[in-house]
Design an enzyme around this catalytic site. Structure first.
Site, PDB file in Angstrom:
ATOM      1  CG  HIS A 272     -19.912 -32.325  65.021  1.00  0.00           C
ATOM      2  ND1 HIS A 272     -19.972 -33.299  64.008  1.00  0.00           N
ATOM      3  CD2 HIS A 272     -20.566 -31.234  64.538  1.00  0.00           C
ATOM      4  CE1 HIS A 272     -20.832 -32.970  63.195  1.00  0.00           C
ATOM      5  NE2 HIS A 272     -21.145 -31.649  63.387  1.00  0.00           N
TER       6      HIS A 272
ATOM      7  CG  ASP B  52     -17.941 -35.841  64.704  1.00  0.00           C
ATOM      8  OD1 ASP B  52     -17.226 -34.777  64.642  1.00  0.00           O
ATOM      9  OD2 ASP B  52     -19.198 -35.943  64.329  1.00  0.00           O
TER      10      ASP B  52
ATOM     11  CB  SER C  34     -24.114 -30.027  63.287  1.00  0.00           C
ATOM     12  OG  SER C  34     -22.998 -29.460  62.715  1.00  0.00           O
TER      13      SER C  34
END
Length: 525
Positions: free
Chosen positions: A492, A489, A209
């Site tokens: 990340h 978040d 991610s």
């Protein structure tokens, strides 16, 4: 711990943002002029800021009148007061603003007989606001330049001061002179202002991610970011990137000279595969089972299968095996994998058996062995310039701190110890691949070291309201101070954090950041 740092000429700390006095030190230390020449030089310097100083002409009147024909050279009290006032207005904070990373930057340049100057700024509601000044005093040879040559010199000087930042952001250029009559000067402008063609023909991205730019959008998975507030600061808005703006891979692509973002495997067409493909998938890992509780994801093994498919398509399209192999050997390959093998595998003992079967040493050894084979597979598919990212300090992620606690320490020490163990085993693998495959160039990026650098300046407070799984809740409410936080978040990084990592990966600050090459060096090999 250091509690403040510098970003684009501004000192950022818990107290807020203020202009760094070191950036205006040249002006602050100026002594009052004592000759016609030095008066002209100062006015050329100060005149560059006339856009930003209210009543500039009125303030400067006591100084400019000394340049009138036959005017006596008397340095009166009014002259000294005007000089000190202009100096004060040039260096004081109200003239400058903090950078807004979501807006394009603009460089404005001007020249006088004795100095050249440039200002970096942004337009907000049609008004230009300065962020950073650069001034250069001309020597005797440079004073003989024409006006347009001096303005181009100002462009070059500013870009040298902000070289890495210029590669990573959108700039507009404003020159006072409207036309370039000399073809040589046009070439000069193209050389220093236009980034030009990419430094490598293509760019392939493998990862999780941190690099995913939308491959998970069509998968049946809980790990998606195709909703606000993700993409708040990204030019195209919500795309599936797990951050507020650009990813590390996006910014490295821009530093390499690519003027468009590398397309995802899910959306790429034959028309674009020759420039590269982004295979990264949120939740994926080195191990196939990693992240399975989240739903669909594309493991590294399957990303390599997808790359095999792309290489086959390239062979078919280019119709020349020798040419395609040579072409692929010049590309940059980014690989960032392993975080989820801890976050969404080893650190979830109720869902996965790995922590029951292996100690942290054994698990790192097993991961590294499999990772080594996967990197060799990338070599077999034609990769010769391969960038391998180490893991970041997962134990400092807000969600991991919330889940495991820290026993009064800044981060979860046991998790960071496991990550350091993995990284210590990974770097020798990169070195060994270079020995076994001398026609290739593998390099290791020390993400942990970069994270420690950022931790001295940025907080680890998330910039959005979190869901129970650590991702942003779907809302438009986000922190206005996200440029001061490392995390967007629970897991990340923010774009500001990504910018730092990308820039140091591309152009290492120390030998510890990248070994044996940084990406800029690797691209030139």
């Amino acid at each position: 711990m250091v509690r403040e740092g510098l970003v684009l000429g501004h000192r950022i700390s818990s107290a807020g943002i203020k202009v760094d006095r070191a950036k205006t030190e040249t002006t602050s230390n100026l002594h009052p002029p004592t000759s016609v020449r030095s008066i002209s030089s100062f006015l050329g310097h100060a005149g560059f800021y006339l856009w930003f100083i209210k009543g500039f002409s009125k303030i400067a009147r006591s100084i400019t009148k000394l340049l009138q024909k036959d005017a006596p050279l008397v340095f009166s009290e009014q002259f000294i007061e005007a000089f000190d006032l202009l100096k004060d207005k040039i260096v004081n904070a109200p003239i400058m603003i903090a950078p807004d990373w979501s807006l394009p930057f603009e460089l404005m340049h001007d020249a006088s007989d004795y100095t050249v100057g440039a200002v970096l700024g942004q337009r907000k509601e049609k008004h230009f606001h300065p962020i950073y000044y650069a001034i250069r005093t001309l020597n005797n040879a440079l004073e003989n330049y024409t006006t347009i040559e001096k303005e181009l010199l100002a462009v070059i000087h500013e870009l040298e001061e902000l070289r890495d930042h210029a590669y990573a952001h959108s700039y507009n250029y404003k020159l006072k002179t409207k036309e370039l009559h000399d073809r040589k000067l046009i070439v000069l402008m193209e050389t220093f202002v236009v980034i030009g063609k990419p430094q490598v023909p293509c760019y392939f991205i493998f990862g999780d991610s941190l690099f995913d730019s939308g491959n998970n959008n069509q998968l049946l998975t809980t790990l998606k970011s195709n909703y606000p507030p993700y993409g708040t600061d990204f030019p195209q808005g919500v795309t599936g990137r797990f951050t507020n703006g650009r990813t590390i891979a996006d910014i490295i692509g821009q530093l390499l000279g690519f003027d468009e973002y590398i397309p995802t495997y899910a959306t790429v067409t034959d028309q674009h595969i020759n420039q590269g493909v982004n295979y990264a998938s949120g939740g994926s890992g080195i191990r196939e089972e990693t992240g399975s509780h989240l739903g669909g994801r594309i493991s590294l093994d399957r990303q390599l299968l997808n790359h095999h498919s792309i290489v086959s398509r390239l062979f078919h399209l280019q119709r020349n095996i020798t040419f395609t192999r040579e072409y692929l050997s010049k590309c940059i390959y980014l690989v960032n994998m392993g975080s989820n093998d801890y976050i969404n595998n080893y650190l979830k003992p109720k869902l996965y058996t790995t922590s029951h079967m292996y100690t942290t040493h054994q698990y790192a050894k097993i991961l590294i062995r499999q990772y080594s084979h996967q990197l060799k597979s990338l070599y077999d598919l034609g990769g010769r310039k391969i960038v391998v990212f180490g893991l970041g300090l997962i134990g400092c992620a807000p969600e991991e701190i919330s889940t495991f606690g820290t026993d009064g320490k800044p981060c979860v020490q046991s998790i960071n110890d496991a990550i350091r163990l993995f990284n210590r085993k990974l770097k020798p693998i990169v070195d060994r691949l270079n020995v076994y495959h001398p026609d290739a160039k593998f390099t290791f990026i020390n993400l942990t070291g970069m994270a420690l650098q950022q931790g001295m300046v940025l907080t680890n407070v998330p910039s959005c309201i979190l869901r129970s799984d650590g991702q942003c809740a779907q809302t438009t409410l986000i922190s206005p101070f996200r440029t001061m936080s490392m995390y967007y978040d629970g897991y990340h990084p923010t774009e500001i954090s990504n910018i730092h990592i990308a820039k140091v990966s591309y152009k290492a600050i120390s030998p510890m950041d990248a070994s044996p090459y940084d990406i800029s060096h690797l691209a030139r090999l």
